[in-house]
Every structure is written in structure tokens, then in C-alpha cells.
Design a protein around this motif. Structure first.
Motif, mmCIF file in Angstrom:
data_model
loop_
_atom_site.group_PDB
_atom_site.id
_atom_site.type_symbol
_atom_site.label_atom_id
_atom_site.label_comp_id
_atom_site.label_asym_id
_atom_site.label_seq_id
_atom_site.Cartn_x
_atom_site.Cartn_y
_atom_site.Cartn_z
ATOM 1 N N PHE A 118 0.801 -1.233 0.000
ATOM 2 C CA PHE A 118 0.000 0.000 0.000
ATOM 3 C C PHE A 118 0.829 1.276 0.000
ATOM 4 N N THR A 119 2.160 1.139 -0.124
ATOM 5 C CA THR A 119 2.999 2.340 -0.253
ATOM 6 C C THR A 119 3.945 2.152 -1.439
ATOM 7 N N GLU A 120 4.258 3.258 -2.107
ATOM 8 C CA GLU A 120 5.181 3.204 -3.241
ATOM 9 C C GLU A 120 5.848 4.557 -3.405
ATOM 10 N N PRO A 121 7.114 4.739 -3.202
ATOM 11 C CA PRO A 121 8.014 3.693 -2.711
ATOM 12 C C PRO A 121 7.771 3.358 -1.238
ATOM 13 N N SER A 122 8.256 2.165 -0.841
ATOM 14 C CA SER A 122 8.167 1.746 0.557
ATOM 15 C C SER A 122 9.564 1.718 1.156
ATOM 16 N N VAL A 123 9.614 1.954 2.449
ATOM 17 C CA VAL A 123 10.924 1.948 3.123
ATOM 18 C C VAL A 123 10.825 1.278 4.488
ATOM 19 N N GLU A 124 11.959 0.787 4.943
ATOM 20 C CA GLU A 124 12.076 0.452 6.360
ATOM 21 C C GLU A 124 12.940 1.536 6.972
ATOM 22 N N VAL A 125 12.567 1.918 8.207
ATOM 23 C CA VAL A 125 13.235 3.056 8.823
ATOM 24 C C VAL A 125 14.091 2.575 9.994
ATOM 25 N N ASP A 126 15.346 2.980 9.984
ATOM 26 C CA ASP A 126 16.262 2.643 11.074
ATOM 27 C C ASP A 126 16.607 3.913 11.856
ATOM 28 N N VAL A 127 16.839 3.735 13.156
ATOM 29 C CA VAL A 127 17.325 4.833 14.003
ATOM 30 C C VAL A 127 18.746 4.481 14.416
ATOM 31 N N SER A 128 19.633 5.488 14.418
ATOM 32 C CA SER A 128 21.008 5.187 14.837
ATOM 33 C C SER A 128 20.986 4.713 16.289
ATOM 34 N N CYS A 129 21.803 3.706 16.567
ATOM 35 C CA CYS A 129 21.743 3.022 17.868
ATOM 36 C C CYS A 129 22.124 3.987 19.002
ATOM 37 N N PHE A 130 21.282 4.049 20.025
ATOM 38 C CA PHE A 130 21.572 4.979 21.131
ATOM 39 C C PHE A 130 22.501 4.339 22.150
ATOM 40 N N HIS A 131 22.677 3.018 22.046
ATOM 41 C CA HIS A 131 23.518 2.328 23.022
ATOM 42 C C HIS A 131 24.995 2.543 22.708
ATOM 43 N N CYS A 132 25.355 2.572 21.393
ATOM 44 C CA CYS A 132 26.764 2.718 21.003
ATOM 45 C C CYS A 132 26.956 3.994 20.176
ATOM 46 N N ALA A 133 25.978 4.915 20.267
ATOM 47 C CA ALA A 133 26.013 6.173 19.509
ATOM 48 C C ALA A 133 26.207 5.920 18.013
ATOM 49 N N GLY A 134 25.695 4.797 17.520
ATOM 50 C CA GLY A 134 25.705 4.539 16.080
ATOM 51 C C GLY A 134 26.988 3.933 15.554
#
Ligand code: DAH
Length: 375
Positions: free
Chosen positions: A273-289
């Protein structure tokens, strides 16, 4: 005789004053004023006395009887008051006092707190909150969201279908009643909050900015899946909306939940139901990315990736708008030539898991206070 009357009166007065209960008082009434008692008998005998005595004896006996009557009455109400007072004292329980020991006040479940926190973030960005049905039609759950007829999520093993008696034994429409439009349709426990996209557009004209929290259901059960879980859907439809608006919105969300220094990245993906579709990542807060901790060890949270996957999203597929019939409620309707939009769906359990380091999804549902009281 007059002396005897005075003697009786004095004796009775002392005993009445000392009477300790209503029963004792009743006995005294019988003893001194009852039909066979001495004083009333004297009164009845006055007529037989010598004429010169009648006046004085009659008067004294009468006065004594009246005085005792009044005294008994007075003592009786006094005793009644004392008894009532005693009963009230014995029965006194103050229902407004805290229990003993005082019970600690409860708290909101972590999932409730997390959901409210997320709602607040999007309210602050100008979205409104809507809710929708957990029992959903196949139309809204799959068809209107552009799922192909063979999409795997439709499988009986991937979705809870609802057995409807009217589908198992199809019945004729009742005389005078049109056949129900739903009778031909199957019902499911919604597998995601996305069906509310079309429902929200049916109910409101563009521009539309909504988030939809709620329970969703899938037949899975292990450390990372529970048959019931929670999502928050987001939908923004307006003129000139691009993927950049989606990214900006989700960056605000990521920083509000995981800290000011977070970044987001979009990876190509597919959703019907989306075009384009994406998966969204957040930079890791445990190791500051960075993927690594200060001591050089691999970050256990992001497994050395530096990124945490948090949700699925995309630009609303124009086909979805074609499932939104124009009506009075949403006039002028959703014309894909005029409006664009973005949508996302995030799992509340997953966000709380990442934020608070919850190792097993099932902990949310076991009602173990040792777990719940940490949040
Ligand atoms: N409904 C999807 C799921 O449950 C998540 C999702 C992906 C929602 C993309 C969206 C979206 O609105 O645009 O897996």
C-alpha cells in the motif's frame, strides 16, 4: 397511709434512677405501677376510705403515680440515648481511612505509557489521534490496501479469521430486508492498524494528519512475537508531500524517543500500500551509532550494525486512494492527481523494548509486578 405512699415513692425513685437497661426499667414499671402493685391498689381503694382521709390519700397516691410515670419515661429515653451512643461507638468504622497496611498506588503499564508518549509526540507535530475497530473486514484489512489476492498475509495461518454463523450457513435475507452488504464478506482480527488509513480518509477530507494507536493480532508466539500486540499508524495526506516530509517527521520522533543526537535512515522495502516503501532505522543509542562500545566490544543492542530497525513506511500508493469513495463527509475526495501522502506503522512493544532494554516480548503480558514496577 400517706407515709407508706411516701416510702414507696422514695424507694421506686431510687431504683428507677439506678436502672441499667430498658428491661430493668420495664420490671420496675410492673412492680410499682402494674395492676397488682401496691400503689395502684391504694388508689383504687380510696373510695372505701373514711371521707376525711380520701382527699389527702388520693392526692398523695396520684402525685406519686404521676411522678413515677414521668421518671420512668425520662430514664427510658436517657437509657435509649446511651444505648444508641454505645452502638454507634462499637460500630464506628471510618471507611475513608487508608487500609492497613496502606496499599501502594498502582501505575500505568509500560505499553500504556509508551503509547501515550508516542501520541504526545505526534500531537505536538499537528497530528490528531483516531481509533478504529479491532474486528475488521477483509476489504479494509487487505483489499483496500492493495494486497494481491494471493498475498501471503491473507493465509489462514497468518491471520485470525472470524467464523461467522451467517457465512457457515448462508441464509435467505429476511422478507422486506435487503441482503446485508457484509454477509458476503469475511471478517478478521485486524493484522495491522493500516486499515484505518482508508477509514480515516472516508471520514475526513484532505489535508489529513492522523495517528491511529491500537491492538492488532497475528497467530505468532515466541520471544519476539505475541498473538496480540500494539501498533501506531501514521497517515499524512496533503498537497506536495514527499518522502522528505516523511523523513523529517520520523527524525523528530526518533529524537524525541531515543535522544537528541539520533539520526534516521530509510532503506528500500516493499509494502503493498505504499510506493516507494521503506524500512526506517534509528542510529543506535547504546553505542552512539558506531556499532561498538568504548571497550571495543560489539554493541549488543544493534549487534554491531549501528542502526536499529524501528518501523515500516512509505508514500501512499495512488491505488489506495481509488478505494476511498468520495462522499459528503470527505468532499472533494482524494484525487491522486492532487494529493500525495506518507504513512508509517510502528510497533509499540518494539519501541518500548528498544528504549528500555526489554529482552522478551512476553514480559509485557505476564503481569509480573517485579517487571512492571521498573517502569
Ligand atoms: N502495516 C505494516 C505492518 O504491520 C506496517 C506499515 C508499513 C504501515 C508501511 C504503514 C506503511 O503505514 O506505510 O507490517
Amino acid at each position: 397511709m400517706i407515709e407508706r405512699i411516701a416510702e414507696l415513692r422514695g424507694q421506686a425513685e431510687a431504683e428507677i434512677a439506678a436502672a441499667g437497661s430498658a428491661e430493668a426499667l420495664q420490671e420496675l414499671r410492673v412492680r410499682y405501677l402494674g395492676r397488682k402493685a401496691e400503689l395502684p391498689q391504694m388508689l383504687r381503694g380510696v373510695a372505701r376510705l373514711a371521707p376525711e382521709l380520701r382527699g389527702a390519700v388520693g392526692k398523695a397516691a396520684n402525685q406519686a403515680r404521676q411522678a413515677l410515670d414521668a421518671l420512668i419515661e425520662q430514664r427510658s429515653s436517657q437509657l435509649g440515648g446511651e444505648e444508641l451512643h454505645e452502638r454507634l461507638r462499637a460500630d464506628r468504622v471510618d471507611v475513608t481511612l487508608p487500609g492497613a497496611p496502606a496499599q501502594p498506588v498502582g501505575r500505568l503499564h509500560l505499553l500504556t505509557t509508551m503509547r501515550r508518549e508516542l501520541e504526545d509526540i505526534f500531537l505536538g507535530l499537528g497530528f490528531t489521534v483516531m481509533e478504529g475497530p479491532e474486528i475488521e473486514s477483509v476489504h479494509y484489512n487487505f483489499d483496500a490496501l492493495n494486497h494481491s489476492p494471493t498475498h501471503p498475509a491473507r493465509a489462514r495461518t497468518d491471520t485470525f479469521y472470524i467464523a461467522r454463523p451467517d457465512l457457515l450457513a448462508p441464509s435467505e435475507p429476511r422478507p422486506g430486508q435487503p441482503p446485508s452488504p457484509l454477509a458476503a464478506e469475511e471478517l478478521v482480527l485486524r493484522t495491522h492498524t493500516s486499515p484505518m488509513q482508508v477509514r480515516a480518509m472516508e471520514a475526513h477530507p484532505p489535508p489529513l494528519y492522523v495517528v491511529i494507536p491500537g491492538r492488532v493480532y497475528r497467530p505468532d508466539s515466541d520471544a519476539t512475537h505475541t498473538p496480540q500486540f500494539h501498533q501506531i499508524e501514521g497517515l499524512a495526506v496533503d498537497e506536495d508531500i514527499t518522502l522528505a516530509d516523511l523523513k523529517g517527521t520520523l527524525l523528530m520522533f526518533a529524537r524525541a524517543v531515543f535522544g537528541d543526537r539520533r539520526d534516521v535512515r530509510l532503506r528500500p522495502h516493499f509494502f503493498p500500500f505504499t510506493e516507494p516503501s521503506v524500512e526506517v532505522d534509528v542510529s543506535c543509542f547504546h553505542c552512539a551509532g558506531s556499532g561498538f562500545l568504548r571497550d571495543g566490544a560489539r554493541c549488543p543492542l544493534c549487534k554491531g550494525e549501528g542502526w536499529l530497525e524501528v518501523l515500516g513506511a512509505g508514500e501512499v500508493d495512488p491505488n489506495v486512494y481509488s478505494h476511498v469513495p468520495t462522499s459528503e463527509a470527505n468532499a472533494p475526495g482524494y484525487d491522486p492527481e492532487k494529493v500525495q501522502g506518507f504513512a508509517w506503522g510502528m510497533g509499540v512493544e518494539r519501541i518500548a523494548m528498544l528504549k528500555h532494554g526489554v529482552p522478551d516480548l512476553r514480559l509485557y503480558y505476564e503481569n509480573d509486578l517485579r517487571f512492571l514496577e521498573q517502569f
